[in-house]
Design an enzyme around this catalytic site. Structure first.
Site, PDB file in Angstrom:
ATOM      1  N   TYR A 151      55.436 -48.825  53.595  1.00  0.00           N
ATOM      2  CA  TYR A 151      55.533 -47.463  54.150  1.00  0.00           C
ATOM      3  C   TYR A 151      54.905 -46.482  53.174  1.00  0.00           C
ATOM      4  O   TYR A 151      55.120 -46.580  51.968  1.00  0.00           O
ATOM      5  CB  TYR A 151      56.999 -47.081  54.414  1.00  0.00           C
ATOM      6  CG  TYR A 151      57.502 -47.681  55.694  1.00  0.00           C
ATOM      7  CD1 TYR A 151      57.178 -47.103  56.920  1.00  0.00           C
ATOM      8  CD2 TYR A 151      58.259 -48.844  55.692  1.00  0.00           C
ATOM      9  CE1 TYR A 151      57.618 -47.662  58.105  1.00  0.00           C
ATOM     10  CE2 TYR A 151      58.697 -49.414  56.867  1.00  0.00           C
ATOM     11  CZ  TYR A 151      58.371 -48.812  58.070  1.00  0.00           C
ATOM     12  OH  TYR A 151      58.799 -49.382  59.240  1.00  0.00           O
ATOM     13  N   GLU A 152      54.105 -45.555  53.711  1.00  0.00           N
ATOM     14  CA  GLU A 152      53.410 -44.583  52.865  1.00  0.00           C
ATOM     15  C   GLU A 152      53.738 -43.143  53.251  1.00  0.00           C
ATOM     16  O   GLU A 152      53.336 -42.202  52.565  1.00  0.00           O
ATOM     17  CB  GLU A 152      51.898 -44.838  52.938  1.00  0.00           C
ATOM     18  CG  GLU A 152      51.561 -46.303  52.647  1.00  0.00           C
ATOM     19  CD  GLU A 152      50.092 -46.579  52.414  1.00  0.00           C
ATOM     20  OE1 GLU A 152      49.280 -45.657  52.643  1.00  0.00           O
ATOM     21  OE2 GLU A 152      49.761 -47.713  52.009  1.00  0.00           O
ATOM     22  N   HIS A 153      54.445 -42.974  54.384  1.00  0.00           N
ATOM     23  CA  HIS A 153      54.832 -41.628  54.858  1.00  0.00           C
ATOM     24  C   HIS A 153      56.288 -41.691  55.293  1.00  0.00           C
ATOM     25  O   HIS A 153      56.723 -42.695  55.858  1.00  0.00           O
ATOM     26  CB  HIS A 153      53.950 -41.201  56.034  1.00  0.00           C
ATOM     27  CG  HIS A 153      52.486 -41.315  55.737  1.00  0.00           C
ATOM     28  ND1 HIS A 153      51.801 -40.385  54.999  1.00  0.00           N
ATOM     29  CD2 HIS A 153      51.591 -42.285  56.054  1.00  0.00           C
ATOM     30  CE1 HIS A 153      50.526 -40.760  54.890  1.00  0.00           C
ATOM     31  NE2 HIS A 153      50.377 -41.911  55.517  1.00  0.00           N
TER      32      HIS A 153
END
Ligand code: NAG
Ligand code: NAG
Length: 301
Positions: A151-153
């Site tokens: 996950y990056e956001h």
């Protein structure tokens, strides 16, 4: 004569002990993300060295609807990787042909149909419950071995992310659905992943740190200092060195000395493996860095 001989034996023994200590963190694990660009790259296109451990990481399973305007599903995962080339039958074949290959799926990623793939649970309990059910089904259908968390956001705070992901990994492991789990952080999201690490390090086997998120001007000494910095962030973690082979590749490139830096880490006994983002990006050039990385990892010292 006898004393010289004893001295030699003693020296050999001390050297042996030193080597054991120095090579403590070295491993011959190579990992490769595949499937995010849907450009037709196949598992069988990627060179596999039989003297190393090899993980393919299918990119991505996302908890969004599989529609033209995807929206969050509170933990019900769908497959967003290339579904023309990464099918259960092809995973079976690559594993049968290569006993050193394991296959994982990665959760999240940067975008879903061009918009940020946000981590958006409604509640920890419902998200974990939905994620366990949907991922167990996908993992069993595709005969997978592990998961990666990318996950990056985020639409949540750090504590919610850590509790949700930590409980998911713990449950999948306790249920015998997966045998390993990794996380894929970079500097900008370390605040989320460091809380996860603080509370759940014992169930996280590898840290796929995205060193290619650093600037494209990164040189060898900077790279080595970043590596040490992240080793302090993820204490006790198996941190893999990494490059990106796409059009948007940043960080320390092979042209600027990535493999020299890996050799330094290996000589210091710190190299826990190498991963490449991604097979899709490497396809056009014929996978030269995949071959070089695996060759370096296969050297026994
Ligand atoms: C494969 O993925 C495309 C979108 O990438 C989707 O439209 C299609 O329904 C999928 N096919 C199957 C069999 O899942
Ligand atoms: C690496 O980059 C840093 C920061 O720009 C610089 O200070 C250092 O001299 C460089 N090292 C080498 C070996 O070029």
């Amino acid at each position: 004569m006898a004393s010289t001989c004893h001295k030699l034996i003693l020296q050999t023994f001390i050297t042996f002990l030193l080597m054991q200590t120095l090579t403590a963190q070295n491993s011959n694990l190579f990992r490769e993300y595949i499937g995010a660009l849907s450009n037709g790259v196949r598992l069988s296109d990627v060179p596999i060295n039989s003297f190393i451990d090899f993980h393919f990481i299918l990119s991505f399973a996302i908890d969004y609807t599989d529609t033209t305007s995807p929206s969050p599903t509170d933990g019900k995962f769908n497959i967003f990787w290339d579904n023309t080339t990464l099918l259960p039958s092809q995973i079976c074949s690559i594993k049968q042909a290569n006993p050193n290959v394991k296959v994982a799926l990665s959760l999240g990623g940067d975008t879903v149909n061009g918009v940020p793939a946000n981590f958006s649970p409604c509640s920890i309990d419902t998200w974990v419950n939905n994620a366990v059910i949907s991922l167990t089904s996908i993992i069993q259908e595709y005969n997978l071995d592990g998961i990666d968390v990318d996950y990056e956001h985020f639409n949540t705070d750090e504590a919610t992310f850590a509790a949700s992901i930590g409980q998911l990994i713990t449950t999948l492991k306790n249920n015998g659905v997966i045998s390993f789990a990794s996380i894929a952080p970079f500097e900008a999201v370390n605040s989320y992943y460091s809380v996860l690490w603080r509370d759940y390090a014992s169930v996280i086997d590898y840290v796929n740190f995205q060193f290619y998120a650093y600037d494209a001007t990164t040189n060898i000494s900077q790279f080595l200092s970043y590596y040490d910095k992240q080793s302090c962030m993820y204490i006790g973690g198996k941190i893999l060195a990494s490059i990106s082979t796409g059009a948007d590749a940043n960080g320390l490139s092979p042209a600027n000395g990535f493999f020299d830096a890996c050799t330094v880490l290996k000589k210091e006994g710190k190299l826990s493996g190498i991963f490449i983002w991604s097979a899709d990006g490497s396809k056009a050039d014929g996978f030269p860095y995949e071959q070089e990385a695996q060759k370096l990892l296969a050297i026994p010292y």
